[in-house]
Design a protein around this motif. Structure first.
Motif, mmCIF file in Angstrom:
data_model
loop_
_atom_site.group_PDB
_atom_site.id
_atom_site.type_symbol
_atom_site.label_atom_id
_atom_site.label_comp_id
_atom_site.label_asym_id
_atom_site.label_seq_id
_atom_site.Cartn_x
_atom_site.Cartn_y
_atom_site.Cartn_z
ATOM 1 N N ASP A 180 0.731 -3.604 4.220
ATOM 2 C CA ASP A 180 -0.044 -2.399 4.529
ATOM 3 C C ASP A 180 0.526 -1.179 3.815
ATOM 4 O O ASP A 180 -0.216 -0.369 3.252
ATOM 5 C CB ASP A 180 -0.055 -2.155 6.039
ATOM 6 N N ALA A 181 1.849 -1.033 3.851
ATOM 7 C CA ALA A 181 2.477 0.115 3.197
ATOM 8 C C ALA A 181 2.198 0.105 1.702
ATOM 9 O O ALA A 181 1.966 1.159 1.091
ATOM 10 C CB ALA A 181 3.983 0.103 3.461
ATOM 11 N N ALA A 182 2.200 -1.072 1.097
ATOM 12 C CA ALA A 182 1.931 -1.182 -0.336
ATOM 13 C C ALA A 182 0.510 -0.722 -0.661
ATOM 14 O O ALA A 182 0.290 0.048 -1.603
ATOM 15 C CB ALA A 182 2.142 -2.620 -0.796
ATOM 16 N N GLU A 183 -0.463 -1.166 0.116
ATOM 17 C CA GLU A 183 -1.855 -0.787 -0.140
ATOM 18 C C GLU A 183 -2.081 0.701 0.114
ATOM 19 O O GLU A 183 -2.791 1.376 -0.646
ATOM 20 C CB GLU A 183 -2.792 -1.626 0.726
ATOM 21 N N GLU A 184 -1.493 1.226 1.190
ATOM 22 C CA GLU A 184 -1.672 2.647 1.505
ATOM 23 C C GLU A 184 -1.016 3.532 0.448
ATOM 24 O O GLU A 184 -1.591 4.540 0.015
ATOM 25 C CB GLU A 184 -1.083 2.942 2.880
ATOM 26 N N ALA A 185 0.183 3.156 0.025
ATOM 27 C CA ALA A 185 0.871 3.947 -0.993
ATOM 28 C C ALA A 185 0.109 3.916 -2.309
ATOM 29 O O ALA A 185 -0.006 4.941 -2.996
ATOM 30 C CB ALA A 185 2.293 3.420 -1.183
ATOM 31 N N PHE A 186 -0.428 2.766 -2.671
ATOM 32 C CA PHE A 186 -1.207 2.682 -3.911
ATOM 33 C C PHE A 186 -2.454 3.566 -3.816
ATOM 34 O O PHE A 186 -2.809 4.256 -4.779
ATOM 35 C CB PHE A 186 -1.618 1.242 -4.195
ATOM 36 N N ALA A 187 -3.149 3.516 -2.681
ATOM 37 C CA ALA A 187 -4.369 4.314 -2.524
ATOM 38 C C ALA A 187 -4.068 5.801 -2.690
ATOM 39 O O ALA A 187 -4.813 6.528 -3.360
ATOM 40 C CB ALA A 187 -5.000 4.041 -1.164
ATOM 41 N N ASP A 188 -2.973 6.263 -2.093
ATOM 42 C CA ASP A 188 -2.598 7.678 -2.235
ATOM 43 C C ASP A 188 -2.284 8.024 -3.692
ATOM 44 O O ASP A 188 -2.739 9.047 -4.221
ATOM 45 C CB ASP A 188 -1.372 7.978 -1.370
ATOM 46 N N ALA A 189 -1.520 7.150 -4.348
ATOM 47 C CA ALA A 189 -1.156 7.403 -5.735
ATOM 48 C C ALA A 189 -2.380 7.376 -6.646
ATOM 49 O O ALA A 189 -2.504 8.189 -7.570
ATOM 50 C CB ALA A 189 -0.124 6.377 -6.203
ATOM 51 N N ALA A 190 -3.303 6.439 -6.386
ATOM 52 C CA ALA A 190 -4.510 6.334 -7.212
ATOM 53 C C ALA A 190 -5.362 7.591 -7.088
ATOM 54 O O ALA A 190 -5.928 8.087 -8.077
ATOM 55 C CB ALA A 190 -5.308 5.100 -6.808
ATOM 56 N N ALA A 191 -5.481 8.116 -5.865
ATOM 57 C CA ALA A 191 -6.261 9.337 -5.665
ATOM 58 C C ALA A 191 -5.648 10.502 -6.441
ATOM 59 O O ALA A 191 -6.364 11.300 -7.061
ATOM 60 C CB ALA A 191 -6.325 9.672 -4.174
ATOM 61 N N THR A 192 -4.329 10.604 -6.436
ATOM 62 C CA THR A 192 -3.652 11.662 -7.196
ATOM 63 C C THR A 192 -3.856 11.475 -8.692
ATOM 64 O O THR A 192 -4.099 12.437 -9.432
ATOM 65 C CB THR A 192 -2.148 11.656 -6.873
ATOM 66 N N CYS A 193 -3.770 10.224 -9.134
ATOM 67 C CA CYS A 193 -3.922 9.934 -10.562
ATOM 68 C C CYS A 193 -5.308 10.318 -11.061
ATOM 69 O O CYS A 193 -5.471 10.879 -12.142
ATOM 70 C CB CYS A 193 -3.646 8.448 -10.801
ATOM 71 N N LEU A 194 -6.330 10.031 -10.258
ATOM 72 C CA LEU A 194 -7.702 10.354 -10.656
ATOM 73 C C LEU A 194 -7.933 11.855 -10.758
ATOM 74 O O LEU A 194 -8.822 12.307 -11.474
ATOM 75 C CB LEU A 194 -8.689 9.738 -9.654
ATOM 76 N N ALA A 195 -7.121 12.621 -10.031
ATOM 77 C CA ALA A 195 -7.285 14.075 -10.049
ATOM 78 C C ALA A 195 -6.532 14.752 -11.187
ATOM 79 O O ALA A 195 -6.687 15.956 -11.404
ATOM 80 C CB ALA A 195 -6.815 14.655 -8.708
ATOM 81 N N LEU A 196 -5.726 14.010 -11.934
ATOM 82 C CA LEU A 196 -4.963 14.592 -13.036
ATOM 83 C C LEU A 196 -5.889 15.029 -14.174
ATOM 84 O O LEU A 196 -6.909 14.392 -14.443
ATOM 85 C CB LEU A 196 -3.954 13.564 -13.573
ATOM 86 N N ALA A 197 -5.512 16.112 -14.830
ATOM 87 C CA ALA A 197 -6.311 16.601 -15.966
ATOM 88 C C ALA A 197 -6.292 15.591 -17.108
ATOM 89 O O ALA A 197 -7.309 15.386 -17.786
ATOM 90 C CB ALA A 197 -5.770 17.950 -16.434
ATOM 91 N N GLU A 198 -5.151 14.957 -17.340
ATOM 92 C CA GLU A 198 -5.036 13.942 -18.379
ATOM 93 C C GLU A 198 -4.408 12.695 -17.764
ATOM 94 O O GLU A 198 -3.421 12.792 -17.029
ATOM 95 C CB GLU A 198 -4.162 14.434 -19.537
ATOM 96 N N PRO A 199 -4.956 11.533 -18.054
ATOM 97 C CA PRO A 199 -4.376 10.306 -17.490
ATOM 98 C C PRO A 199 -2.996 10.044 -18.076
ATOM 99 O O PRO A 199 -2.727 10.377 -19.237
ATOM 100 C CB PRO A 199 -5.375 9.220 -17.908
ATOM 101 N N PRO A 200 -2.077 9.477 -17.305
ATOM 102 C CA PRO A 200 -0.750 9.152 -17.833
ATOM 103 C C PRO A 200 -0.830 8.110 -18.924
ATOM 104 O O PRO A 200 -1.783 7.320 -18.990
ATOM 105 C CB PRO A 200 0.004 8.628 -16.611
ATOM 106 N N ARG A 201 0.172 8.097 -19.806
ATOM 107 C CA ARG A 201 0.171 7.149 -20.922
ATOM 108 C C ARG A 201 0.218 5.709 -20.417
ATOM 109 O O ARG A 201 -0.488 4.841 -20.908
ATOM 110 C CB ARG A 201 1.360 7.427 -21.839
#
Length: 395
Positions: free
Chosen positions: A19-40
């Motif tokens: 559960d912690a793995a899925e929740e942490a990924f979901a939070d990180a994915a939401a932050t990543c989608l909001a970035l102005a430029e995607p990480p390399r």
């Protein structure tokens, strides 16, 4: 996101908590989608961000502080990605972990489909022919049992692989069933990868790791044969093309021959099983590419064997369709009507099979009603286009 399954697998191995793995990924994915430029390196960024969020959550809850401190010293995801063992194999590792014998067989497979393949709970429920709420409860309980029982997040020793093999093969079979039903690729688009290709890779890897296990070889052959027809499964409008109407010239002969070789190797082991029989059925259909015909007598006999080895309503349904090819539509309908399982009303293949046989028997009105029932179960776009086209022809 395409990186989800492998990053979640790596997180689960590090956090020891699904559960912690899925929740942490979901939070990180939401932050990543909001970035102005995607990480390399999206996968590395997601892993590092998710791991940090998980560590913060653990520390705030003042639980497992020692584990959090140890994790904080782990190097960034780039170091893990550069290990000699490629990240995708983390998925196979976690697959064996999810298939721990402490969990019921069906629950193991459902948990693996959710955590490793990233399948939506609704899609998993359809595979088990249960409601989405029921499947959600099963997966939630399974995760809790993994956590409470302290199941080790380490691959079992090789001598213990076989006690988990049946559940691993079932999970791969069901994942491929979902991928195969999704001829148009909608499900693969949702989870961000070609699910059929990944299951093929994993099935071949299991067969390579366990070459003396005929059922592992049988599943690999089965997946190869089904994948061999990928180019023939859609028409120009994107509608699904049933197996009997596919252009066999479009089939992948290299995959067919590889499957035939693998199935021959399995036969040499002298221990038959359901995956070998299912592969033999598909190989019998593949012969149409060579001699233009299907030996329906052989198909029916193989389904009789499969029904004895692994009785289920869906196997009986497929046997009824084979019987209809030999004895007529009414015989097939009689076999379908004799099936007692009430859950078949939730299964699209049941309604589609009835529609096909009712139409062949000249009962067009009943066939249209059966197609309406199938369409009400929300098929993927490619199948829906085919069903709607068939309904229009009958109506």
């Amino acid at each position: 996101m395409a990186a989800r399954p492998r990053v979640v697998a790596a997180l689960a191995a590090a956090l020891r908590d699904l559960d912690a793995a899925e929740e942490a990924f979901a939070d990180a994915a939401a932050t990543c989608l909001a970035l102005a430029e995607p990480p390399r390196d999206v996968a590395a960024w997601l892993y590092v961000a998710a791991r940090r969020r998980a560590i913060d959550a653990i520390r705030k809850a003042r639980a497992e502080a020692r584990t959090a401190d140890a994790m904080a010293g782990v190097s960034d995801m780039a170091d893990i990605l550069n290990l000699p063992e490629p990240i995708p194999d983390e998925r196979l590792r976690l697959l064996f972990i999810c298939c721990h014998p402490a969990l019921a067989a069906e629950v193991r497979a459902a948990l693996a489909l959710r955590v490793i393949c990233g399948l939506p709970v609704g899609a998993i429920a359809q595979l088990f022919v249960v409601s989405e709420a029921t499947m959600f409860q099963r997966i939630t309980r399974a995760k809790a049992k993994v956590r409470e029982a302290g199941i080790a997040f380490e691959p079992p020793e090789r001598r213990h692989w076989l006690e988990r093999l049946d559940a691993v093969l079932l999970a791969l079979e069901l994942a491929f069933t979902a991928a195969y039903a999704d001829a148009g690729g909608e499900l693969s688009a949702d989870i961000g990868e070609d699910l059929g290709a990944e299951v093929e890779r994993l099935a071949l890897l299991v067969a390579e790791l366990l070459p003396q296990e005929p059922e592992a070889l049988g599943l690999a052959a089965l997946v190869l044969l089904a994948r061999s027809r990928a180019r023939a499964r859609l028409d120009a409008e994107g509608a699904m093309v049933p197996l009997s109407r596919q252009d066999a010239a479009k089939w992948d002969f290299a995959r067919i021959e590889r499957a035939r070789t693998i199935l021959g190797q399995a036969a040499e082991r002298g221990r038959s099983g359901p995956y070998q029989v299912m592969a033999a059925i598909q190989l019998t259909h593949a012969r149409r590419a060579y001699d233009g015909a299907v030996d329906w007598g052989a198909v029916l006999r193989l389904y009789d064997v499969l029904l004895a080895l692994r009785p289920s309503p869906m196997v009986a349904l497929s046997r009824a369709l084979a019987l209809a090819q030999l004895e007529g539509a009414e015989a097939g309908l009689a076999a379908l009507d004799a099936l007692p399982d009430h859950r078949l009303a939730l299964a699209r293949p049941w309604h589609v099979a009835r529609a096909d046989l009712l139409a062949k028997a000249g009962r067009a009105g009943e066939a249209v009603a059966a197609l309406d029932a199938a369409l009400a179960l929300e098929p993927p776009r490619a199948e829906r286009l085919w069903l709607e086209r068939r309904r229009a022809q009958l109506a």
